[in-house]
Design a protein around this motif. Structure first.
Motif, PDB file in Angstrom:
ATOM      1  N   THR A  41       0.882  -1.201  -0.036  1.00  0.00           N
ATOM      2  CA  THR A  41      -0.113   0.124  -0.048  1.00  0.00           C
ATOM      3  C   THR A  41       0.934   1.141  -0.025  1.00  0.00           C
ATOM      4  OG1 THR A  41       0.026  -0.287   2.314  1.00  0.00           O
ATOM      5  CG2 THR A  41      -1.970  -1.093   1.143  1.00  0.00           C
ATOM      6  N   ARG A  46       5.908   0.304   6.186  1.00  0.00           N
ATOM      7  CA  ARG A  46       5.668  -1.153   6.425  1.00  0.00           C
ATOM      8  C   ARG A  46       6.069  -1.796   4.661  1.00  0.00           C
ATOM      9  NH1 ARG A  46       0.260  -2.281   8.383  1.00  0.00           N
ATOM     10  NH2 ARG A  46       1.157  -1.795  10.278  1.00  0.00           N
ATOM     11  N   ARG A  49       9.647  -1.743   4.087  1.00  0.00           N
ATOM     12  CA  ARG A  49      10.376  -2.822   4.754  1.00  0.00           C
ATOM     13  C   ARG A  49       9.917  -4.183   4.079  1.00  0.00           C
ATOM     14  NH1 ARG A  49       8.659  -0.831   9.790  1.00  0.00           N
ATOM     15  NH2 ARG A  49       7.014  -2.430   9.840  1.00  0.00           N
ATOM     16  N   ALA A  87      -5.031  -8.989   3.160  1.00  0.00           N
ATOM     17  CA  ALA A  87      -4.082  -8.369   4.137  1.00  0.00           C
ATOM     18  C   ALA A  87      -2.974  -7.753   3.129  1.00  0.00           C
ATOM     19  CB  ALA A  87      -3.471  -9.412   5.050  1.00  0.00           C
ATOM     20  N   VAL A  88      -2.326  -6.610   3.523  1.00  0.00           N
ATOM     21  CA  VAL A  88      -1.262  -6.089   3.109  1.00  0.00           C
ATOM     22  C   VAL A  88      -0.301  -5.712   3.941  1.00  0.00           C
ATOM     23  CG1 VAL A  88      -0.720  -4.181   1.437  1.00  0.00           C
ATOM     24  CG2 VAL A  88      -3.076  -4.825   1.364  1.00  0.00           C
ATOM     25  N   PRO A  89       0.948  -5.993   3.573  1.00  0.00           N
ATOM     26  CA  PRO A  89       1.771  -6.635   2.452  1.00  0.00           C
ATOM     27  C   PRO A  89       1.373  -7.755   2.230  1.00  0.00           C
ATOM     28  CG  PRO A  89       3.375  -5.641   3.708  1.00  0.00           C
ATOM     29  CD  PRO A  89       2.053  -5.562   4.565  1.00  0.00           C
ATOM     30  N   ILE A 102       2.054 -14.906   1.165  1.00  0.00           N
ATOM     31  CA  ILE A 102       2.849 -14.785   2.629  1.00  0.00           C
ATOM     32  C   ILE A 102       2.522 -13.303   2.901  1.00  0.00           C
ATOM     33  CG2 ILE A 102       5.196 -14.386   3.503  1.00  0.00           C
ATOM     34  CD1 ILE A 102       5.687 -16.513   0.679  1.00  0.00           C
ATOM     35  N   ILE A 103       1.855 -13.240   3.935  1.00  0.00           N
ATOM     36  CA  ILE A 103       1.306 -11.905   4.420  1.00  0.00           C
ATOM     37  C   ILE A 103       2.266 -11.243   5.452  1.00  0.00           C
ATOM     38  CG2 ILE A 103      -0.951 -12.214   3.804  1.00  0.00           C
ATOM     39  CD1 ILE A 103      -1.652 -12.758   6.682  1.00  0.00           C
ATOM     40  N   GLY A 104       2.311 -10.009   5.461  1.00  0.00           N
ATOM     41  CA  GLY A 104       3.184  -9.294   6.492  1.00  0.00           C
ATOM     42  C   GLY A 104       4.472  -8.726   5.891  1.00  0.00           C
ATOM     43  N   ASP A 105       5.160  -8.094   6.843  1.00  0.00           N
ATOM     44  CA  ASP A 105       6.327  -7.296   6.211  1.00  0.00           C
ATOM     45  C   ASP A 105       7.426  -8.114   5.890  1.00  0.00           C
ATOM     46  OD1 ASP A 105       7.146  -7.944   8.712  1.00  0.00           O
ATOM     47  OD2 ASP A 105       7.100  -5.549   9.294  1.00  0.00           O
ATOM     48  N   LEU A 106       7.564  -9.588   5.938  1.00  0.00           N
ATOM     49  CA  LEU A 106       8.297 -10.348   5.343  1.00  0.00           C
ATOM     50  C   LEU A 106       9.708 -10.483   6.405  1.00  0.00           C
ATOM     51  CD1 LEU A 106       8.263  -9.969   1.723  1.00  0.00           C
ATOM     52  CD2 LEU A 106       6.826 -11.544   3.038  1.00  0.00           C
ATOM     53  N   SER A 107       9.491  -9.996   7.694  1.00  0.00           N
ATOM     54  CA  SER A 107      10.420  -9.651   8.588  1.00  0.00           C
ATOM     55  C   SER A 107      10.803 -11.001   9.188  1.00  0.00           C
ATOM     56  CB  SER A 107      10.157  -8.661   9.436  1.00  0.00           C
ATOM     57  OG  SER A 107       8.814  -9.048  10.315  1.00  0.00           O
ATOM     58  N   ASP A 108      10.127 -11.957   9.073  1.00  0.00           N
ATOM     59  CA  ASP A 108      10.479 -13.270   9.761  1.00  0.00           C
ATOM     60  C   ASP A 108      10.898 -14.423   8.579  1.00  0.00           C
ATOM     61  OD1 ASP A 108      10.526 -15.959  10.646  1.00  0.00           O
ATOM     62  OD2 ASP A 108       8.857 -15.607  11.970  1.00  0.00           O
ATOM     63  N   VAL A 112       9.327 -16.903   5.755  1.00  0.00           N
ATOM     64  CA  VAL A 112       8.995 -16.646   4.360  1.00  0.00           C
ATOM     65  C   VAL A 112       9.573 -17.855   3.399  1.00  0.00           C
ATOM     66  CG1 VAL A 112       9.769 -15.120   2.395  1.00  0.00           C
ATOM     67  CG2 VAL A 112       9.370 -14.028   4.835  1.00  0.00           C
TER      68      VAL A 112
ATOM     69  N   GLU B 110       0.818 -17.875   4.543  1.00  0.00           N
ATOM     70  CA  GLU B 110       2.017 -17.874   5.901  1.00  0.00           C
ATOM     71  C   GLU B 110       2.029 -16.493   6.307  1.00  0.00           C
ATOM     72  OE1 GLU B 110       3.569 -20.855   7.293  1.00  0.00           O
ATOM     73  OE2 GLU B 110       3.298 -21.406   5.029  1.00  0.00           O
ATOM     74  N   GLU B 111       2.063 -16.417   7.683  1.00  0.00           N
ATOM     75  CA  GLU B 111       2.465 -15.048   8.308  1.00  0.00           C
ATOM     76  C   GLU B 111       3.650 -14.619   8.581  1.00  0.00           C
ATOM     77  OE1 GLU B 111      -0.971 -13.778  11.111  1.00  0.00           O
ATOM     78  OE2 GLU B 111      -2.062 -15.377  10.032  1.00  0.00           O
ATOM     79  N   THR B 112       4.020 -13.612   7.985  1.00  0.00           N
ATOM     80  CA  THR B 112       5.546 -12.994   8.484  1.00  0.00           C
ATOM     81  C   THR B 112       5.706 -11.704   8.671  1.00  0.00           C
ATOM     82  OG1 THR B 112       5.863 -12.557   6.335  1.00  0.00           O
ATOM     83  CG2 THR B 112       6.179 -14.810   6.635  1.00  0.00           C
ATOM     84  N   GLY B 113       5.261 -11.422   9.844  1.00  0.00           N
ATOM     85  CA  GLY B 113       5.279 -10.065  10.513  1.00  0.00           C
ATOM     86  C   GLY B 113       3.887  -9.336  10.386  1.00  0.00           C
ATOM     87  N   GLU B 114       4.031  -8.144  10.467  1.00  0.00           N
ATOM     88  CA  GLU B 114       3.234  -7.105  10.520  1.00  0.00           C
ATOM     89  C   GLU B 114       2.387  -6.979   9.253  1.00  0.00           C
ATOM     90  OE1 GLU B 114       4.092  -3.223  12.135  1.00  0.00           O
ATOM     91  OE2 GLU B 114       5.177  -4.285  13.992  1.00  0.00           O
ATOM     92  N   TYR B 115       1.034  -6.905   9.440  1.00  0.00           N
ATOM     93  CA  TYR B 115       0.048  -6.308   8.121  1.00  0.00           C
ATOM     94  C   TYR B 115      -0.965  -5.495   8.544  1.00  0.00           C
ATOM     95  CZ  TYR B 115      -2.134 -10.713   9.747  1.00  0.00           C
ATOM     96  OH  TYR B 115      -2.954 -11.691  10.387  1.00  0.00           O
ATOM     97  N   ASP B 116      -1.937  -5.182   7.599  1.00  0.00           N
ATOM     98  CA  ASP B 116      -3.032  -4.818   7.769  1.00  0.00           C
ATOM     99  C   ASP B 116      -4.036  -5.354   6.821  1.00  0.00           C
ATOM    100  OD1 ASP B 116      -2.591  -3.080   5.475  1.00  0.00           O
ATOM    101  OD2 ASP B 116      -1.985  -1.498   6.833  1.00  0.00           O
ATOM    102  N   LEU B 117      -5.360  -4.787   6.802  1.00  0.00           N
ATOM    103  CA  LEU B 117      -6.290  -5.584   5.967  1.00  0.00           C
ATOM    104  C   LEU B 117      -6.727  -4.298   4.939  1.00  0.00           C
ATOM    105  CD1 LEU B 117      -8.720  -7.624   8.218  1.00  0.00           C
ATOM    106  CD2 LEU B 117      -6.704  -8.515   6.931  1.00  0.00           C
ATOM    107  N   GLU B 118      -5.839  -3.713   4.604  1.00  0.00           N
ATOM    108  CA  GLU B 118      -6.164  -2.497   3.590  1.00  0.00           C
ATOM    109  C   GLU B 118      -6.700  -3.260   2.365  1.00  0.00           C
ATOM    110  OE1 GLU B 118      -5.837   0.588   4.664  1.00  0.00           O
ATOM    111  OE2 GLU B 118      -6.586   1.635   2.746  1.00  0.00           O
ATOM    112  N   GLY B 119      -6.226  -4.364   1.879  1.00  0.00           N
ATOM    113  CA  GLY B 119      -6.706  -4.860   0.675  1.00  0.00           C
ATOM    114  C   GLY B 119      -8.083  -5.103   0.857  1.00  0.00           C
TER     115      GLY B 119
END
Lengths: 122, 582
Positions: A41, A46, A49, A87-89, A102-108, A112, B110-119
């Protein structure tokens, strides 16, 4: 960007024919191409990142065999809709199959790699 | 039905749902521009109610709506609602409705960190803007919880979503699965706090009844009870029961019972329009016939009549009534009389109530017959049945419908205390009884009560003749008891014999008198004859006297003249004296 999009569309078409893709991937086991789409977005911290993390992981683990495109859901909402992005990203692994989000900021990083099937499930 | 007060501006702007009954319960609809939580277990009708909110909004109120399905595909939705009479495709084509299907596949994620539901926000925002939607349904947003594991993010995002919907000014329905401890499995009620509606599907005695309850409605009055609702081809109908106040207009119009002599017992005019008539009696005492007579009379006046038969089929009723000279068939053919014949055990009490409401709304009858109310006790406790009948009576009164309730008594001493104890609720109570006198049972009718009119206190025998129900003359035996059947006929004959005797007696007397008169006349004739004789005799005597007098007078003159010659004046007659003066 445009060339990339055209390529994506082509790839998407390919992906539809799962059997063909599967056979193709079997035929070329060594040189699997990873088609990845990263939905973000705008240029939020984020998003930045996530893009940075994605690039880093691809360069480290998929050097030369990946195709990463970054899509701004604000700019191209229709693409986000078609890809069922909530969900974004979200990093979508379109190829090789199976499809993964793969959702989230890919920090893990481990998480990933797990999502990209680059690491066996524990 | 309760209507929002027009004079006062409503404190809270509301959006009518268009769903039968729900707008009454909520005093106008759902809170405008705010989300409403609709929760309930699977199979309660959440999706249907939510969709009906959108469809009715689009069709009846010109408010386009967006339906976001998290569980079903669009094709499935279209198919499901087509069976309920909604053409979603057409509404979508006209841009009155937008269907969005969102899938969350846990295995893909697969969840890898922070996200939001902007989509989700973007997608929703696009859909809303595309058709200018005023209404939104999220069904069931909780599915996200099964797809995404980070509940902290999810909750924050849902909170943001609901606020965002508010900011957008759309009226939203958020559906949620019923939880074990809380209203929803994931505690959505924490976020959607303006209006919470709970749907429930309970099974009691093998019968399932869907119920709706408004748990909370911030800033508005609302019905607080559980209200049964019905899902059928016409969508959802909810029955607001206790929101009905006792404020119905009492009519002074009267309607004939169809039995002239029964009307006569009620001041000559019959029942009040809009009153409730209870006909109770033991088996075979003619309850249905009395009711049929009423229906028949109504049909003759051209009034619409709806007959709920819970014991017999319509053709059976018509055949049986034809045997006593009440032909209901023409009225059925004309469409002024309709039967609704089902077994009471087909559904729960509330469902019956909803069905009756619905049919009455559709058919708009002026007269409703429920035959019999007693059978409801098979599907509910006495209290439940009474409560249901109370609601029914209130409803009929509001609609100015004259209702006839037929109640079967178990007989014996309890004949005057009918089951369900509805007698206090009804305005007119006819009790039909079998009177056993001698070796026969005969039908008798009591008018136990009839509010608001002078009514006869007599017990009347009635017959089911081939010309319908007929009340007989009152024959009271020597002991003061009503005579019925052959006892009445015997008395009738006795009275006839006595009358004959009396007639003969009086004829004899008359003849005697005539004789006496004749005798008297004869006597009079005799007397008259005697009198005539006497009179004739008297006349003769009188003539003789006169003649003698004349003679005597002549003699005197003679003598006087002779005396004058002798020198005296005294003997002169007056005439002679006058002549002398001259």
């Amino acid at each position: 960007m445009k060339a990339k999009e055209a390529k994506e569309a082509k790839e998407a078409k390919k992906a539809k024919n799962a059997t063909a893709a599967f056979e193709q991937s079997l035929a070329t086991p060594q040189k699997q191409v990873y088609v990845l789409q990263l939905y973000v977005t705008g240029m939020t911290p984020r998003s930045a990142r996530a893009i940075a993390n994605a690039k880093k992981i691809c360069e480290t683990h998929l050097q030369g065999q990946y195709d990463l495109s970054v899509i701004d859901v604000y700019q191209q909402p229709q693409l986000a809709k078609d890809a069922q992005i909530l969900a974004v990203p979200t990093l979508v692994k379109k190829l090789p199959l199976p499809l993964r989000r793969i959702i989230g900021d890919l920090s893990d990083r481990d998480q990933v790699l797990l999502g990209l099937n680059l690491k066996p499930k524990p | 039905m309760k209507k929002p007060n027009d004079k006062l501006p409503p404190a809270l702007a509301k959006v009518p749902t268009g769903i039968q009954g729900l707008d009454d319960l909520t005093a106008g609809g759902l809170p405008k521009g705010r989300p409403t939580l609709l929760c309930g277990a699977a199979g309660c009708g959440k999706t249907l109610l939510a969709m009906e909110f959108l469809v009715r909004g689009a069709v009846e109120y010109g408010e386009p709506g967006v339906f976001v399905a998290f569980e079903e595909g669009i094709a499935d939705l279209e198919k499901n609602f087509a069976s309920l009479g909604h053409d979603l495709k057409e509404l979508v084509a006209k841009k009155h409705l937008s269907l969005e299907s969102i899938h969350v596949e846990r295995s893909e994620i697969e969840e890898t960190g922070e996200y939001d539901l902007e989509g989700l926000f973007i997608r929703l925002g696009q859909a809303i803007d595309a058709i200018g939607a005023r209404r939104v349904v999220l069904d069931t947003v909780e599915t996200l919880f099964s797809g995404l594991s980070n509940t902290i993010i999810l909750r924050a995002e849902l909170r943001r979503l609901f606020r965002w919907l508010k900011d957008k000014g759309v009226t939203a329905i958020i559906t949620g699965e019923r939880g074990e401890q809380s209203l929803t499995r994931y505690g959505l009620e924490e976020y959607v706090a303006d209006c919470v509606i709970l749907l429930d599907n309970r099974i009691e005695g093998q019968m399932s009844t869907r119920r709706l309850r408004i748990v909370k409605y911030r800033g508005s009055t609302h019905g607080t009870n559980e209200y049964p609702f019905l899902i059928d081809a016409g969508g959802i109908s909810i029955l607001p029961i206790t929101s009905i106040a006792l404020k119905h207009e009492a009519s002074t119009e009267r309607v004939s019972s169809g039995i002239a002599r029964l009307d006569a017992m009620m001041g000559g005019k019959g029942y009040y329009r809009g009153s409730t008539v209870l006909i109770s009696g033991t088996a075979g005492s003619g309850k249905t016939s009395v009711a049929a007579q009423f229906a028949h009379a109504a049909a003759a006046r051209g009034e619409r009549c709806l007959w709920f038969a819970f014991e017999e089929s319509s053709s059976q009723i018509m055949r049986n009534m034809r045997s006593v000279g009440i032909d209901l068939e023409p009225a059925v053919r004309r469409g002024t009389l309709a039967f609704h014949a089902v077994r009471p055990t087909i559904c729960g009490l509330e469902m019956h109530l909803v069905t009756i409401h619905k049919l009455v709304r559709q058919f708009k009858p002026r007269i409703v017959i429920i035959d019999p109310i007693t059978n409801f006790s098979a599907i509910g406790s006495d209290e439940d049945v009474k409560a249901m009948l109370t609601r029914l009576i209130d409803y009929f009164k509001m609609q100015q419908i004259t209702a006839v309730f037929i109640s079967l008594n178990s007989g014996g001493d309890s004949a005057e205390s009918p089951d369900n104890a509805v007698s206090s609720l009804t305005d007119t109570w006819l009790l039909l009884r079998d009177l056993q006198i001698g070796a026969e049972r005969n039908r008798a009718l009591y008018l136990l009560k009839s509010r608001g009119m002078a009514h006869s206190n007599q017990v009347r025998e009635f017959l089911l003749t081939d010309r319908g129900v007929e009340l007989q003359d009152v024959y009271v035996g020597p002991s003061g008891a009503l005579l019925t059947g052959t006892a009445r006929v015997t008395l009738e004959l006795e009275e006839q014999a006595q009358a004959l005797v009396r007639e003969q007696e009086s004829a004899g007397k008359e003849r005697e008198l005539e004789r006496k008169r004749e005798a008297m006349e004869a006597q009079i004739a005799v007397l008259r004859a005697e009198y005539e004789v006497e009179r004739a005799g008297a006349a003769k005597l009188m003539e003789q006297d006169r003649m003698r007098n004349t003679l005597l007078a002549g003699n005197r003159t003679d003598m006087a003249r002779r005396r004058e010659a002798a020198g005296g004046r005294a003997g002169k007659t007056p005439k002679q004296r006058q002549g002398a003066k001259r």
